[in-house]
Design an enzyme around this catalytic site. Structure first.
Site, short mmCIF file in Angstrom:
data_model
loop_
_atom_site.label_atom_id
_atom_site.label_comp_id
_atom_site.label_asym_id
_atom_site.label_seq_id
_atom_site.Cartn_x
_atom_site.Cartn_y
_atom_site.Cartn_z
N TYR A 136 -6.84 1.88 6.31
CA TYR A 136 -6.07 0.89 5.99
C TYR A 136 -5.84 -0.46 6.89
O TYR A 136 -5.13 -1.29 6.53
CB TYR A 136 -4.58 1.24 5.56
CG TYR A 136 -3.93 2.16 6.48
CD1 TYR A 136 -3.74 3.55 6.67
CD2 TYR A 136 -3.43 1.59 7.92
CE1 TYR A 136 -3.14 4.44 7.23
CE2 TYR A 136 -2.94 2.51 8.75
CZ TYR A 136 -2.75 3.69 8.49
OH TYR A 136 -2.34 4.49 9.25
N ASP A 158 1.54 10.18 4.11
CA ASP A 158 2.33 10.93 5.04
C ASP A 158 1.44 11.95 5.70
O ASP A 158 1.10 13.01 5.42
CB ASP A 158 3.68 11.67 4.01
CG ASP A 158 4.57 12.20 5.21
OD1 ASP A 158 4.47 11.82 6.36
OD2 ASP A 158 5.29 12.83 4.75
N CYS A 160 38.05 26.81 27.76
CA CYS A 160 37.53 27.24 26.47
C CYS A 160 35.89 27.13 26.70
O CYS A 160 35.11 26.11 27.19
CB CYS A 160 37.80 26.21 25.39
SG CYS A 160 36.50 26.41 23.89
N LYS A 183 2.56 4.47 1.28
CA LYS A 183 2.57 5.05 2.84
C LYS A 183 2.16 6.64 2.85
O LYS A 183 3.14 7.29 2.39
CB LYS A 183 3.92 4.82 3.32
CG LYS A 183 4.22 5.08 4.96
CD LYS A 183 5.45 4.47 5.32
CE LYS A 183 5.58 4.75 6.70
NZ LYS A 183 5.36 6.10 7.04
N LYS A 238 10.56 2.67 2.73
CA LYS A 238 10.70 4.19 2.38
C LYS A 238 11.34 4.61 1.20
O LYS A 238 12.29 4.14 0.82
CB LYS A 238 11.27 4.63 3.53
CG LYS A 238 10.92 4.79 4.84
CD LYS A 238 9.90 5.27 5.27
CE LYS A 238 10.34 6.97 5.76
NZ LYS A 238 10.09 7.38 7.04
N GLU A 286 0.95 -1.43 -0.08
CA GLU A 286 -0.12 0.10 -0.03
C GLU A 286 0.82 1.28 0.14
O GLU A 286 2.13 1.14 0.39
CB GLU A 286 -0.92 0.07 1.26
CG GLU A 286 -1.49 -1.17 1.43
CD GLU A 286 -2.23 -1.30 3.11
OE1 GLU A 286 -2.25 -0.34 3.54
OE2 GLU A 286 -2.62 -2.51 3.32
N CYS A 322 38.15 30.23 22.02
CA CYS A 322 39.01 30.62 23.23
C CYS A 322 40.26 30.89 22.54
O CYS A 322 41.28 31.19 23.34
CB CYS A 322 39.15 29.41 24.27
SG CYS A 322 39.91 27.89 23.65
N CYS A 327 41.44 28.05 18.25
CA CYS A 327 40.14 27.77 18.39
C CYS A 327 39.28 29.05 18.32
O CYS A 327 39.76 30.11 19.05
CB CYS A 327 39.84 27.24 19.86
SG CYS A 327 38.09 27.11 20.32
N CYS A 368 40.36 21.43 20.17
CA CYS A 368 40.83 22.70 20.75
C CYS A 368 41.41 22.12 22.10
O CYS A 368 40.97 21.31 22.95
CB CYS A 368 39.76 23.67 21.17
SG CYS A 368 39.67 24.64 22.59
S1 IVH Z 1 -0.13 0.12 8.85
C1 IVH Z 1 0.73 -2.40 12.27
N1 IVH Z 1 -0.63 1.18 6.62
O1 IVH Z 1 2.96 4.75 8.82
C2 IVH Z 1 0.44 -1.51 11.14
N2 IVH Z 1 0.58 2.49 8.18
O2 IVH Z 1 5.64 4.41 9.91
C3 IVH Z 1 0.84 -0.02 11.26
N3 IVH Z 1 0.83 4.86 7.44
O3 IVH Z 1 2.13 5.04 12.10
C4 IVH Z 1 0.46 0.86 10.33
N4 IVH Z 1 0.15 4.62 5.59
O4 IVH Z 1 0.54 6.50 10.42
C5 IVH Z 1 0.02 1.25 7.80
N5 IVH Z 1 -1.14 2.05 4.57
C6 IVH Z 1 -0.48 2.15 5.58
C7 IVH Z 1 0.01 3.30 6.21
C8 IVH Z 1 0.54 3.59 7.40
C9 IVH Z 1 0.83 5.44 6.39
C10 IVH Z 1 1.65 5.44 8.71
C11 IVH Z 1 1.02 5.01 9.86
C12 IVH Z 1 2.11 4.65 10.65
C13 IVH Z 1 3.30 4.93 10.13
C14 IVH Z 1 4.40 4.07 10.51
#
Ligand code: IVH
Length: 669
Positions: free
Chosen positions: A228, A119, A432, A117, A316, A115, A413, A410, A426
């Site tokens: 999610y 932000d 210092c 992620k 990430k 999925e 001082c 330095c 230093c």
């Molecule tokens: S699952 C145990 N799914 O990412 C499962 N988290 O770094 C925990 N987040 O605190 C979360 N999209 O705020 C999950 N599709 C997604 C997500 C997601 C964003 C965030 C969430 C979590 C953080 C963890």
């Protein structure tokens, strides 16, 4: 006028119709009517409800804003801990993750759900018999803030679930509140026009907007949400994450359209690569993908660690790089005298944080990368924390750039600077002021002598006004001295004096750590205290004796030995003793009583302590450990895989804390 009977029928029809259009619009993204037509339905409903107010129900689509401003958010305990995720940055780490799971489950290929992620801000929503009853922020994962009224103002949050094949009697779901980039930019424009501070990034904007005490203000902020995770679904059997996402959608809880089922890790990696591209086209920010084992029974088998599941990981995206110019390179002096070159940059926003300084590590780093003052450079937040200069862009040089050279004196001082390996140091020691200030700040810090109220700003003040020339001067401060300093009222002055006084009682290990001996961290300080038991024994230890201690390596042994050979260090320790610093070794004395009378229960495994260690610590501090939960219990410490004690504690409303909080309580955080 329409009769109550008829109004009731019409109201019910209107609500159903509005919910259907919400679903079409928010979840399916396929509206059937125009905004004007939708507004007409809403208006009619409002009018009828005004006519017959006793027909208003809390889940009516008209009831999104209405609650008065709150004074503060109530704390609520989540139905299940809201875990966070481990991070991976490289393909290799993802393959390792997959390998571990295959091994543990004894399967050749794992089915995953990948999925985006999002932000944003993670929230828990609870529905009882289909009606939205409570929503909260993640908080520390166990307890969060009750933001029910604010969540109600988000149009994509259904106040009532769609009754598709029945709804669970109780449902807890997790989702992410976000702000779309366009909305974020418009909001910032408005804020600037009003003369207010603009927000740093969409995530902060979403978090700040959701956490307004007045729900009316939240209602004015354009927030959105994606769901999610099903955390609890009473009466419904869910077998896979993939099914869970489909259930959510059926119930009217919007899921992300980009989710994908992946057979094996190769497909996950493929998805990641697609998302790296896709990211740029999305209307909202994502910072990676989340990968979850699809089969919930497998998830169960894999279990969780203290704060994160073993069955999921965040993969990430690489940090976004930015280009900016180095205006100057200055030199900072650390606690032990090490000089660190720091680039002063033309401020830029790097993934949401304004960066105006970046470390250049040391002279070799600068030479190797040929970084010059005036250069245009690529910068990034390494691991998203400390900004770093990655490289200079040679093509943009004009010839005006200047090379940087480490000073031989330095900058603070004026003492000689000597080279030690890759570093410059230093030689001024505590004469210092930079080193002195940092040493005092360290001495006063939490793990050391824990002098509350003595942070870097106050230390600057004390040193700059000449009140404190060495650490022991802290103990000679009088109230009258402090009252003369800017910002010190009677109470603040007294508090500071009290906490300085209290520090005289700190244990030997803390004192050893507080001295700031190179290579001696908190743990090493404990090892030394344990071995020598008195300060004199440690001060007079020979190098070979230090070396004979398990855990003490040659570098540490040398550094400890040298520290105590330095006359000025011995003199300062003598002065500290004269003013009353005891630094005695005694476990009991050191912490006795801070948990006096408190009753603890442990459930689930802790990461850093065994049960018996935890028990011993609690008892040493004057507390007791019970084996079952009752009303007498003060804290339930929740570790990995908590058992039935967790549920019981929740039922009784007993305070639950996680391992981090436990560590804070016992003074080990
Ligand atoms: S699952 C145990 N799914 O990412 C499962 N988290 O770094 C925990 N987040 O605190 C979360 N999209 O705020 C999950 N599709 C997604 C997500 C997601 C964003 C965030 C969430 C979590 C953080 C963890």
């Amino acid at each position: 006028m329409i009769s109550k009977e008829e109004a009731k029928k019409r109201i019910e029809w209107l609500r159903k119709e509005i919910r259907r259009h919400d679903y079409l619009y928010y979840v399916l993204n396929k509206p059937e009517i125009s905004d004007a037509e939708y507004d007409k339905l809403m208006r009619e409903l409002q009018e009828l409800e005004e006519m017959y107010p006793d027909l208003i129900t809390p889940d009516s689509p008209t009831q999104r804003v209405g609650a008065p401003p709150a004074k503060e958010f109530k704390t609520v305990t989540h139905l299940k801990p809201m875990l966070s995720l481990d991070n991976a940055f490289k393909e290799e780490e993802m393959r390792k993750f997959d390998e571990r799971i295959r091994k543990e489950l004894g399967k050749e290929k794992i089915s995953y759900v990948a999925e985006p992620k999002l932000d944003g801000l993670s929230v828990e929503l609870v529905y009882e018999n289909g009606v939205f009853v409570r929503g909260s922020t993640r908080g520390d994962g166990i307890n969060g803030e009750d933001v029910t009224e604010n969540l109600k103002t988000i149009r994509a949050v259904p106040l009532r679930l769609r009754e598709a094949n029945g709804v669970p009697s109780r449902l807890a779901v997790r989702g992410e509140v976000i702000m779309h980039i366009k909305d974020f930019e418009e909001l910032n424009k408005k804020l600037i026009e009003r003369g207010e501070e603009p927000l740093a990034n969409p995530r902060n904007a979403a978090a700040g907007s959701l956490r307004r005490l007045d729900p009316k203000e939240t209602a004015e902020r354009p927030l959105d949400i994606f769901f999610y995770e099903i955390m609890v679904a009473e009466g419904v059997k869910v077998e896979t994450q993939w099914d869970a996402l489909h259930y959510l959608r059926e119930w009217g809880l919007k899921t992300n359209p980009l989710i994908r089922k992946c057979e094996g890790i190769d497909e996950v990696i493929e998805f990641y690569k697609e998302m790296v591209e896709k990211r740029e086209d999305l209307s909202y920010e994502i910072d990676g993908i989340v990968v979850k084992v699809n089969d919930l029974a497998d998830q169960e088998r894999l279990g969780t660690k203290a704060r994160s599941p073993r069955w999921a990981i965040a993969y990430k995206f690489p940090p976004r790089e930015k280009i900016t110019q180095i205006m100057d390179i200055i030199v900072q002096v650390g606690r032990t005298g090490i000089l660190t070159p720091v680039a002063l940059l033309k401020p830029v926003d790097v993934s949401g944080v304004t960066v105006s300084r970046a470390t250049l590590h040391n002279e070799d780093y600068i030479k190797e990368k040929d970084i010059r003052i005036g250069d245009w450079v690529k910068i990034a937040r390494a691991g998203d924390v400390i900004p770093e200069v990655l490289e200079s862009i040679k093509e943009r040089r004009t010839g005006q750039e200047r090379e940087f050279r480490m000073p031989d004196k330095c900058p603070i001082c004026g003492s000689h600077v000597v080279r030690e390996g890759a570093y410059y140091r230093c030689t001024g020691g505590l004469s210092c002021l930079a080193q002195l200030k940092r040493s005092i700040t360290h001495y006063a810090s939490k793990g050391a002598m824990d002098i509350e109220g003595l942070g870097p700003k106050i230390v600057d003040l004390l040193v700059d006004t000449g009140l404190v020339k060495r650490i022991s001067d802290l103990y000679k401060l009088r109230k009258i001295d402090l009252l003369r300093l800017p910002g010190f009222a009677d109470k603040a002055a007294q508090n500071l004096l009290d906490s300085i006084e209290k520090s005289k009682e700190r244990s030997l290990d803390r004192f050893i750590y507080a001295l700031g001996i190179p290579n001696v961290g908190e743990h090493m300080a404990k090892v030394l205290a344990e071995h020598f038991k008195t300060l004199d024994a440690l001060m007079n230890a020979k190098e070979f004796e230090l070396l004979s201690i398990h855990e003490v390596g040659p570098e540490t042994a040398r550094s400890v030995y040298n520290f105590f050979r330095e006359e000025r260090n011995r003199e300062e320790i003598e002065r500290l003793r004269e003013v009353g610093v005891k630094a005695t070794f005694s476990r009991m004395e050191k912490k006795e009583g801070i948990l006096k009378g408190k009753v603890f229960v442990f459930t689930g495994a802790l990461k850093e302590f065994t049960r018996s260690e935890a028990k011993r610590i609690v008892e040493e501090l004057g507390g007791t450990v019970a084996s079952s939960v009752s009303r007498n219990v003060d804290y339930v410490v929740v570790g990995e895989n908590p058992g039935s004690k967790y549920d019981k504690a929740k039922k009784l409303g007993i305070k639950m804390i996680n391992e981090e909080e436990f560590k804070k309580l016992i003074g080990r955080a």
